[in-house]
Each structure stands twice: as C-alpha cells, then as structure tokens.
Scaffold this motif. Structure first.
Motif, short mmCIF file in Angstrom:
data_model
loop_
_atom_site.label_atom_id
_atom_site.label_comp_id
_atom_site.label_asym_id
_atom_site.label_seq_id
_atom_site.Cartn_x
_atom_site.Cartn_y
_atom_site.Cartn_z
N ALA A 1 94.61 1.58 52.98
CA ALA A 1 94.63 0.18 52.56
C ALA A 1 95.32 0.08 51.22
N GLY A 2 95.49 -1.14 50.74
CA GLY A 2 96.08 -1.39 49.44
C GLY A 2 97.59 -1.43 49.44
N TRP A 3 98.19 -1.74 50.57
CA TRP A 3 99.64 -1.79 50.60
C TRP A 3 100.21 -2.86 49.67
N TRP A 4 99.36 -3.84 49.30
CA TRP A 4 99.84 -4.95 48.47
C TRP A 4 99.85 -4.62 46.97
N ASP A 5 99.08 -3.59 46.54
CA ASP A 5 99.12 -3.25 45.11
C ASP A 5 99.05 -1.75 44.85
N ASP A 6 98.18 -1.00 45.55
CA ASP A 6 98.03 0.43 45.31
C ASP A 6 97.65 1.10 46.63
N THR A 7 98.65 1.60 47.34
CA THR A 7 98.42 2.15 48.68
C THR A 7 97.61 3.43 48.60
N GLN A 8 96.58 3.49 49.45
CA GLN A 8 95.74 4.68 49.56
C GLN A 8 95.69 5.11 51.01
N ALA A 9 95.95 6.40 51.24
CA ALA A 9 95.85 6.98 52.58
C ALA A 9 95.04 8.26 52.45
N ARG A 10 93.78 8.22 52.85
CA ARG A 10 92.87 9.34 52.62
C ARG A 10 91.97 9.54 53.84
N ASP A 11 91.53 10.79 53.99
CA ASP A 11 90.50 11.14 54.97
C ASP A 11 89.29 11.65 54.19
N TYR A 12 88.17 10.93 54.28
CA TYR A 12 86.94 11.27 53.55
C TYR A 12 86.01 12.10 54.43
N PHE A 13 85.34 13.10 53.82
CA PHE A 13 84.39 13.96 54.51
C PHE A 13 83.12 14.08 53.66
N VAL A 14 82.01 14.35 54.33
CA VAL A 14 80.79 14.80 53.66
C VAL A 14 80.82 16.31 53.70
N ALA A 15 80.92 16.95 52.51
CA ALA A 15 81.03 18.40 52.42
C ALA A 15 79.74 18.99 51.89
N GLU A 16 79.46 20.23 52.30
CA GLU A 16 78.24 20.92 51.89
C GLU A 16 78.59 22.24 51.24
N GLY A 17 78.00 22.49 50.05
CA GLY A 17 78.20 23.75 49.35
C GLY A 17 77.19 24.79 49.80
N GLN A 18 77.32 26.01 49.24
CA GLN A 18 76.41 27.08 49.61
C GLN A 18 74.99 26.82 49.13
N ASP A 19 74.82 25.98 48.07
CA ASP A 19 73.48 25.61 47.60
C ASP A 19 72.94 24.40 48.34
N HIS A 20 73.62 24.00 49.44
CA HIS A 20 73.22 22.88 50.30
C HIS A 20 73.33 21.53 49.59
N ALA A 21 74.04 21.47 48.48
CA ALA A 21 74.32 20.18 47.85
C ALA A 21 75.43 19.48 48.63
N LEU A 22 75.32 18.16 48.73
CA LEU A 22 76.28 17.38 49.51
C LEU A 22 77.25 16.67 48.57
N TYR A 23 78.52 16.70 48.94
CA TYR A 23 79.57 16.09 48.14
C TYR A 23 80.38 15.16 49.03
N TRP A 24 81.00 14.20 48.36
CA TRP A 24 81.90 13.28 49.08
C TRP A 24 83.31 13.61 48.64
N VAL A 25 84.10 14.18 49.53
CA VAL A 25 85.45 14.64 49.21
C VAL A 25 86.44 13.93 50.13
N PHE A 26 87.69 13.93 49.68
CA PHE A 26 88.73 13.37 50.55
C PHE A 26 89.98 14.25 50.46
N ARG A 27 90.75 14.15 51.54
CA ARG A 27 92.03 14.85 51.65
C ARG A 27 93.14 13.82 51.69
N GLU A 28 94.09 13.99 50.77
CA GLU A 28 95.21 13.06 50.74
C GLU A 28 96.06 13.22 51.99
N ARG A 29 96.41 12.10 52.57
CA ARG A 29 97.32 12.12 53.71
C ARG A 29 98.73 11.97 53.19
#
Length: 493
Positions: A446-474
């Motif tokens: 979204a944001g083609w009108w001012d700041d285009t963003q193209a991302r894939d968001y994931f819920v990631a888990e570390g070895q300590d079982h903490a949860l993070y919200w990460v994204f991969r740029e497309r």
C-alpha cells in the motif's frame, strides 16, 4: 441551621507589606507617625504599638518602616474574600478588617464546622494572613465574638453567654462613651444590656442599641454580598527579586486560592490557565515569562493546580529575576455536575486518571507522554500513530475504521519507532538467536500515493520462545533477483 463565621484579620496593615515566603528582619507599620502594627521580630526588639517613629529607630535601626496604605488593605481583604467564596457565596465585609460568612448550608458539604474552620485557617496561612475565627447563629454575634477572641457558639443560648462576658469596649459605637461606662460600673455587655434602654439610647444613640439587638438575634440583619468579577486576572507584587522559579510556588498558591474561590462562585471550571512571571522594568525590561497549563479535565480545585505548578516551576530556568506574579483564567467551561453512578469506579474515577496524566506531563514534558491515535491504514507506521496527550483527537480527524477481519495475523502492541535491520545467518534472520517463522506471511502492499510499501510480515520465534514481528522486503522492479532484507518491527508480550 443558620450559622455565621466571623473572620477578623488583626494584623492586616502589617501583612499587606510582608510575604509568607520571605524572611522578616523586623517590619513596622506607622499611622500618623505612630506604630500601628509590628512583626514578631520587631516586637522581640521592644517595639510596641503606639510608639513614635524615633523610638522605633532607636530600638531597631534596621527595622522596615511602612506607612499604612488603606487601599492595599482593601485589596488584600478582597483577595481573602475571593478565596473564601469556595465555601459559600454569602460573604460580606464587616467593620474593622472583618469578613462574615453564612455557612449554614455548607456544613454538611465540608464535613462540619470544625473541618470547615480548619480549611479556612489553612487557606489563610497559604494566603499569608493570620485571622481569628468565631462562629455564632447571628452575623453580628459572630463579629463580636471574633473581635473579642471568644471562640465558637453554635446555639443561641451559648452565644448569649459568650457575648455577655465580652468587654463593653468591643462594639465600636460604645467606645466614645467608655469613661462614662466605667464611671457607672458597666464593664461587660451583660451590664450594658441591663441599663434602661431609653436612657441608653438618649446617651449613646440608636446604632449601639441596633448592634446589640442584631447580635442577640432580636433584630433582622441585611447585608450586601460580595460579587466576584466577571473575569479573573489576579496579580501580586514581590518585595524581593526572586531568581529561582521554585521559590515562587507560595505566591502562585496564593493566586490559585483566589482562582478557586472565583471559579466556585461563578460555577465554572478552568481548562487552561496562564501564570505570568513579571520581570524587572526599565532599561533591562523583559517581557513576562508565561507558564501555560492546559488541563485534560477541567477543574476548580486548588490542590491539583498547585501540584502542576510545582512541577512546572521546578523545571523552569529564569532568564531574569522575578518581581511579580499574575494568574489568568484563559479558557473556562461550566462546572460539570457530580456523577450519578451509585457505586464508585474501581481504581479511581476518570477524573483521577486524567489528573495523574496531567501530573506526568508536567513532570516529564508533553513530548514524553503520548496517547494512541490509530489511523485506518494498512501500513503499520501510519496506523500506529502517537500524539501528545494535550491534543484533542476529534472523530472527524480519523478515517473510517478498517474491517475487523482485515488482519489475518495478530499484531503486537509494542511497535518499534523504526524497523531494525536483521542479520542473516544460514539464510535465516538472526536476532539474539536464529528466528523460526511461526506463521504464514501477511502481505502488505500500500501507499502508492505517498510512500509505497511492499512487505511480507511473519510472526517469528526465537530459541528462548520469545515472539517477534518481522517482515521481509519484497523486491519489485529490475532488482527482483537481489536477496531480500529482513527487519524487526515489533515485539509480542
């Protein structure tokens, strides 16, 4: 129950020239070259009322001598009366620096006559004055008891007993005839009342008879009540050059008490007030320093305003000494009625919470206490907006809400102000430990009108079982074969 409070200010001529927050090297007020009032330091040096100017300078050369100023006394008495309007709208001015208050309808609201008198004494100390309180069922009775320092009398019978014991010199109309009263053995008001009324009236006049009848409840009383001004803009002058802002709190408290009385009398609540710090005039003149206080919840109580001023003054650095203070009510609204709920809210009322937030803003600064202003947008940076607490967010400023099922994955409450680029190890994002994707991707484009963003968001888990919200740029366009980058954008609790 009809009850009057008489407030006598015996040291008013002296206290209009003193400040409660300044030291007293010995002050003396003169009237026609004779001492009218003395401070404790001057009295300790041997200065007494009635002395001449030369005798005072002989005993205490460093004494501060002031000529009596009736105009300033009237102004000071008006300031005290304005502060007392928070307890009753029926306040009138009596003779000889005395105020009379009809508090019969206010006793239950303030917890009885003892608590009410305690609050009045505390307000007097904050205003920088000393007073003598007395209570009686009649206004003139309260006046005489206050002038005679005879205490409280809540019932007519006890009031009469206390009045009878007062000296005959207490009523002003009787003072010109004191030698005659002493000659006939009349020393108290009880003796005065036993004299034949026709002869007493011919000798002393009708005003003395009327005052006694009004005091003992035999004659109705009429008064002209004090009316508060239509706007509030009070000011006091300081007698020392104050160079530290935190030393101005006592003077600011004095002005806030007057504001409280004015608000209660007008049935208003303050949304915004301005404290003016007046600097020196002349060649080094500077514009006043303004301390603006915007309230999230309109108030008419002095405790909350004083707390906010204490925090603001403690953080203020003065560029020049202060010689005066002013307080102005800039923004007002009608006083809100009390809540109609039967049971109080657990954890405090909404007003209590707003007062706590206002105190945090005054202590930490407006830029460090923010409120959520969510916006209907697919991009997390835009949707997760935060604005200062004192900004009013109107519904018209927000776009229509997104559909409730637009997000297929949960989003964290803790969003980072700026995404953090992640390292890559073995083709996996790394943040303290290798991250394992624990959800399917959520694609945002979204944001083609001012700041285009193209991302894939994931819920990631570390070895300590903490949860993070990460994204991969497309990668779009000509660089589609480039390796995508990973970013950390939020943390789950």
């Amino acid at each position: 129950m009809r009850l009057w409070i008489g407030l006598y200010l015996p040291q008013l001529p002296l206290e209009v020239f003193s400040q409660p927050w300044s030291s007293d090297p010995g002050s003396v007020v003169l009237e026609q070259e004779r001492v009218l009032a003395v401070s404790p330091a001057a009295r300790a040096a041997g200065v007494l009322p009635g002395m001449r100017r030369g005798s005072v300078l002989m005993l205490m050369p460093e004494a501060r001598l002031h000529e009596r100023d009736p105009a300033r006394e009237t102004e000071a008495l008006g300031a005290v009366a304005l502060a007392l309007l928070q307890y009753t709208p029926l306040v009138t001015e009596g003779e000889e620096a005395t105020l009379l208050m009809d508090v019969g309808a206010s006793l239950r609201l303030f917890g009885g006559v003892r608590r009410l008198c305690s609050r009045i004494r505390a307000n007097l100390r904050a205003l920088g004055f000393t007073g003598i309180l007395a209570c009686a069922p009649t206004a003139r009775g309260a006046w005489l008891l206050a002038r005679g320092r005879a205490g409280r009398a809540l019932k007519p019978a006890s009031m009469m007993r206390r009045l009878d014991r007062l000296p005959v010199s207490t009523p002003p109309p009787a003072r010109p005839f004191l030698p005659w009263f002493e000659g006939i053995g009349c020393f108290t008001l009880a003796d005065l009342r036993r004299l034949p009324r026709p002869g007493l009236q011919r000798r002393c006049g009708r005003p003395l008879i009327d005052l006694l009848d009004a005091a003992y409840g035999s004659l109705p009383e009429l008064f002209e009540w004090i009316e508060p001004p239509t706007t509030f803009n009070a000011r006091i002058e300081l007698f020392d050059r104050i160079e530290h802002a935190d030393a101005l709190l006592a003077g600011a408290h004095r002005l806030v008490l007057q504001l409280t009385g004015w608000l209660c009398a007008r049935q208003l609540a303050a949304e915004r007030v301005t404290l003016k710090l007046v600097h020196e005039r002349g060649r080094v003149a500077r514009p006043p320093t303004l301390i603006d206080i915007a309230l999230a919840e309109p108030t008419w109580h002095d405790e909350h305003l004083v707390r906010l001023l204490r925090e603001r003054l403690g953080k203020t650095v003065l560029d020049a000494p202060v010689i005066g203070l002013g307080l102005e009510a800039v923004q007002l609204q009608p006083m809100a009625p009390p809540t109609e709920s039967l049971f109080p809210e657990p954890g405090g009322t909404e007003e209590d919470r707003k007062r706590m937030f206002e105190l945090l803003v005054a202590r930490l600064g407006a830029d460090n206490v923010l409120q959520a202003a969510p916006y209907a947008d697919y991009r997390p940076e835009v949707a997760n907006a935060w604005v200062p607490l004192d900004r009013k967010i109107r519904p018209s400023e927000r776009a229509a809400q997104l559909p409730p099922d637009v997000h297929s994955l949960p989003r964290p409450v803790w969003m980072l102000a700026k995404p953090i680029a992640l390292l890559m190890r073995d083709h996996r994002p790394f943040y303290g430990s290798p991250l394992k994707m624990a959800s399917n991707p959520e694609r945002i484009e979204a944001g083609w009108w001012d700041d285009t963003q193209a991302r894939d968001y994931f819920v990631a888990e570390g070895q300590d079982h903490a949860l993070y919200w990460v994204f991969r740029e497309r990668i779009v366009g000509s660089a589609e074969d480039a390796e995508p980058r990973w970013f950390l954008h939020g943390l789950f609790g």
